[in-house]
Design a protein around this motif. Structure first.
Motif, short mmCIF file in Angstrom:
data_model
loop_
_atom_site.label_atom_id
_atom_site.label_comp_id
_atom_site.label_asym_id
_atom_site.label_seq_id
_atom_site.Cartn_x
_atom_site.Cartn_y
_atom_site.Cartn_z
N ALA A 26 -37.02 -80.34 -47.03
CA ALA A 26 -36.60 -78.94 -47.04
C ALA A 26 -35.10 -78.76 -47.21
O ALA A 26 -34.66 -77.77 -47.80
CB ALA A 26 -37.06 -78.26 -45.75
N HIS A 27 -34.31 -79.69 -46.71
CA HIS A 27 -32.88 -79.44 -46.61
C HIS A 27 -32.00 -80.46 -47.33
O HIS A 27 -30.79 -80.47 -47.12
CB HIS A 27 -32.48 -79.36 -45.14
CG HIS A 27 -33.27 -78.33 -44.37
ND1 HIS A 27 -33.14 -76.98 -44.59
CD2 HIS A 27 -34.24 -78.47 -43.42
CE1 HIS A 27 -33.97 -76.32 -43.79
NE2 HIS A 27 -34.64 -77.20 -43.06
N ARG A 111 -39.26 -74.60 -44.16
CA ARG A 111 -39.13 -74.85 -45.60
C ARG A 111 -39.66 -73.66 -46.39
O ARG A 111 -40.75 -73.15 -46.10
CB ARG A 111 -39.91 -76.11 -45.98
CG ARG A 111 -39.70 -76.54 -47.43
CD ARG A 111 -40.58 -77.71 -47.80
NE ARG A 111 -40.13 -78.34 -49.04
CZ ARG A 111 -40.77 -79.33 -49.64
NH1 ARG A 111 -41.89 -79.82 -49.10
NH2 ARG A 111 -40.30 -79.85 -50.76
N ASN A 112 -38.94 -73.24 -47.39
CA ASN A 112 -39.40 -72.15 -48.25
C ASN A 112 -40.53 -72.63 -49.15
O ASN A 112 -40.58 -73.80 -49.55
CB ASN A 112 -38.25 -71.62 -49.11
CG ASN A 112 -37.19 -70.91 -48.29
OD1 ASN A 112 -37.49 -70.30 -47.27
ND2 ASN A 112 -35.94 -71.02 -48.72
N ARG A 113 -41.40 -71.71 -49.49
CA ARG A 113 -42.52 -72.04 -50.38
C ARG A 113 -42.02 -72.23 -51.82
O ARG A 113 -40.91 -71.83 -52.17
CB ARG A 113 -43.57 -70.94 -50.33
CG ARG A 113 -44.35 -70.92 -49.01
CD ARG A 113 -45.53 -69.99 -49.11
NE ARG A 113 -46.23 -69.91 -47.82
CZ ARG A 113 -47.17 -70.76 -47.42
NH1 ARG A 113 -47.54 -71.74 -48.22
NH2 ARG A 113 -47.74 -70.62 -46.25
N PRO A 114 -42.88 -72.83 -52.67
CA PRO A 114 -42.53 -72.96 -54.09
C PRO A 114 -42.27 -71.58 -54.71
O PRO A 114 -42.72 -70.56 -54.18
CB PRO A 114 -43.77 -73.61 -54.70
CG PRO A 114 -44.43 -74.32 -53.56
CD PRO A 114 -44.17 -73.47 -52.35
N PRO A 115 -41.55 -71.55 -55.84
CA PRO A 115 -41.26 -70.27 -56.49
C PRO A 115 -42.51 -69.43 -56.74
O PRO A 115 -43.51 -69.94 -57.24
CB PRO A 115 -40.60 -70.70 -57.80
CG PRO A 115 -40.01 -72.04 -57.51
CD PRO A 115 -40.96 -72.69 -56.53
N SER A 126 -43.75 -67.41 -45.14
CA SER A 126 -42.69 -68.04 -45.93
C SER A 126 -42.56 -69.53 -45.67
O SER A 126 -42.01 -70.26 -46.50
CB SER A 126 -41.35 -67.36 -45.62
OG SER A 126 -41.03 -67.48 -44.25
N ASN A 127 -43.03 -70.04 -44.55
CA ASN A 127 -42.86 -71.45 -44.22
C ASN A 127 -43.90 -72.31 -44.94
O ASN A 127 -45.10 -72.07 -44.82
CB ASN A 127 -42.95 -71.66 -42.72
CG ASN A 127 -41.74 -71.10 -42.00
OD1 ASN A 127 -40.71 -70.86 -42.61
ND2 ASN A 127 -41.87 -70.88 -40.71
N SER A 128 -43.42 -73.32 -45.63
CA SER A 128 -44.30 -74.11 -46.49
C SER A 128 -44.75 -75.42 -45.87
O SER A 128 -45.85 -75.88 -46.16
CB SER A 128 -43.58 -74.39 -47.81
OG SER A 128 -44.39 -75.09 -48.72
N PHE A 129 -43.90 -76.04 -45.05
CA PHE A 129 -44.22 -77.36 -44.50
C PHE A 129 -44.65 -77.25 -43.04
O PHE A 129 -43.89 -76.70 -42.22
CB PHE A 129 -43.00 -78.27 -44.58
CG PHE A 129 -43.25 -79.68 -44.13
CD1 PHE A 129 -43.54 -80.68 -45.02
CD2 PHE A 129 -43.20 -80.01 -42.77
CE1 PHE A 129 -43.76 -81.98 -44.60
CE2 PHE A 129 -43.43 -81.30 -42.33
CZ PHE A 129 -43.71 -82.29 -43.26
N PRO A 130 -45.83 -77.78 -42.70
CA PRO A 130 -46.85 -78.39 -43.55
C PRO A 130 -47.91 -77.37 -43.97
O PRO A 130 -47.85 -76.21 -43.57
CB PRO A 130 -47.45 -79.45 -42.63
CG PRO A 130 -47.36 -78.81 -41.26
CD PRO A 130 -46.10 -77.99 -41.26
N SER A 131 -48.90 -77.82 -44.72
CA SER A 131 -49.97 -76.94 -45.18
C SER A 131 -51.01 -76.73 -44.09
O SER A 131 -51.67 -77.68 -43.65
CB SER A 131 -50.65 -77.56 -46.42
OG SER A 131 -51.88 -76.93 -46.68
N THR A 181 -45.41 -82.86 -50.55
CA THR A 181 -45.05 -83.34 -49.20
C THR A 181 -45.58 -82.41 -48.11
O THR A 181 -45.78 -82.84 -46.98
CB THR A 181 -43.52 -83.47 -49.06
OG1 THR A 181 -42.89 -82.28 -49.53
CG2 THR A 181 -43.00 -84.67 -49.82
N ASP A 182 -45.83 -81.15 -48.44
CA ASP A 182 -46.42 -80.23 -47.46
C ASP A 182 -47.82 -80.69 -47.09
O ASP A 182 -48.22 -80.65 -45.92
CB ASP A 182 -46.50 -78.81 -48.02
CG ASP A 182 -45.13 -78.22 -48.32
OD1 ASP A 182 -44.14 -78.72 -47.77
OD2 ASP A 182 -45.07 -77.25 -49.10
N THR A 183 -48.58 -81.09 -48.09
CA THR A 183 -49.97 -81.50 -47.84
C THR A 183 -50.01 -82.85 -47.12
O THR A 183 -50.83 -83.05 -46.21
CB THR A 183 -50.76 -81.57 -49.15
OG1 THR A 183 -50.15 -82.51 -50.05
CG2 THR A 183 -50.79 -80.20 -49.82
#
Length: 261
Positions: A26-27, A111-115, A126-131, A181-183
Motif C-alpha cells: 500500500a505504501h 490501502r486504496n482500491r484499484p482505479p 475504500s480499503n482494498s487490503f485484504p479481500s 496481493t489483496d487476495t
C-alpha cells in the motif's frame, strides 16, 4: 474443530506477515506497479460479455449479504434440523471470525482500491487490503473441511475448497475490485484468525458451552455423548464437560478424530 499446537504463535506470525505485506503493497512502490499490471493483464486479456456476468455472479455469492445468509442458513440447519449445537457453534466461529478479521487488517493497512475506471462493479468501501470476499471463501472452505476431515471425502473437499478460493480471488481481480496481493493477504489474515479460534475454542469455549442453557434444548448432551462414544473407539481425545478435568490430550469437537499437529 481440530486442536492446533502453538495456535497463538502461528496466529500472530500469520497476521504479522499479512500486515507487513499489506503495508509494503500500500505504501511503497515495491509491489504496487506489479499488482496493477497483473490486474490490467487479467482484465484486458480475459474480459468478455458472458464471463463478465459470470464473475460478477461469483463475486456476489461471496458478498457480505450473501455471506450472512449462507452462514445463517448453514448454522441454523446444523442447530435446528441436525440438532448438533457443538458443530453449529464451531462452524459459526470459524466462518464469522475468519471472515470479519479482515476488517482489522483493512483499518491498519488502509490501502486504496484499484482505479475505478477499470472496475466492472465499483465497491462502496475504500480499503482494498485484504479481500473480504476471498477471506469469507477461505473461512467457509476451512469450516467445511473441518466437518469432513475424518471422512473419505476429505481430499475432495480440500481440493474443491482451494478451487473455490481461487475462483473468488480471480473474480475480485477480474472485476477490478482488488489487487492480487489483496487476495493473497486475505488467505493469511483469515488463516491467522482461524488458528486463533481453534485455540480459544479448546481452551475456553468448548468446556463452557454447558453454561448456555439454550443449547441444551437442541441436543448438547446428546451430541457430546456421541463424540465421547466415537472417541472411545479411538477417534479422538475426551471432550471436557461440566465439572470434568481436561486430560493431557486435546479435546475434539464436531465429531470424529482430531490429531495434534
Amino acid at each position: 474443530m481440530p486442536y492446533v499446537r502453538h495456535w497463538l504463535r502461528n496466529s500472530v506470525l500469520l497476521f504479522a506477515t499479512a500486515i507487513v505485506l499489506g503495508l509494503i503493497a500500500a505504501h511503497t512502490q515495491l509491489i504496487q506497479p506489479h499488482d496493477l499490471d497483473l490486474d490490467r493483464t487479467i482484465q484486458t486479456n480475459t474480459r468478455t460479455g458472458w464471463l463478465n456476468t459470470t464473475m460478477k455472479l461469483v463475486s456476489y455469492c461471496a458478498s457480505p449479504v450473501a455471506g450472512v445468509i449462507i452462514l445463517a442458513v448453514w448454522c441454523g440447519w446444523l442447530l435446528f434440523l441436525r440438532r448438533r449445537p457443538i458443530t453449529a457453534c464451531a462452524t459459526f466461529l470459524v466462518v464469522a471470525v475468519g471472515w470479519n478479521s479482515t476488517q482489522i487488517a483493512k483499518a491498519i493497512v488502509a490501502r486504496n482500491r484499484p482505479p475505478r475506471e477499470f472496475s466492472l462493479d465499483p465497491e462502496i468501501g475504500s480499503n482494498s487490503f485484504p479481500s473480504g470476499h476471498t477471506a469469507f471463501t477461505v473461512a467457509v472452505a476451512v469450516a467445511v473441511y473441518f466437518l469432513f476431515r475424518n471422512s473419505r471425502h476429505r481430499r475432495t473437499v480440500a481440493v474443491l475448497g482451494v478451487l473455490a478460493v481461487l475462483l473468488v480471488a480471480f473474480s475480485r481481480m477480474y472485476i477490478g475490485a482488488h489487487y492480487p496481493t489483496d487476495t493473497f493477504g486475505s488467505v493469511l489474515v483469515a488463516g491467522s484468525a482461524i488458528f486463533f479460534v481453534t485455540g480459544v475454542w479448546h481452551a475456553w469455549l468448548l468446556p463452557n458451552l454447558d453454561r448456555l442453557p439454550l443449547l441444551h434444548r437442541f441436543g448438547l448432551e446428546e451430541e457430546r455423548a456421541e463424540l465421547e462414544a466415537a472417541q472411545g473407539h479411538g477417534y479422538g481425545a475426551p471432550v471436557p464437560g461440566p465439572g470434568r478435568r481436561r486430560t493431557g490430550a486435546a479435546p475434539a469437537s464436531g465429531g470424529g478424530r482430531h490429531r495434534r499437529r
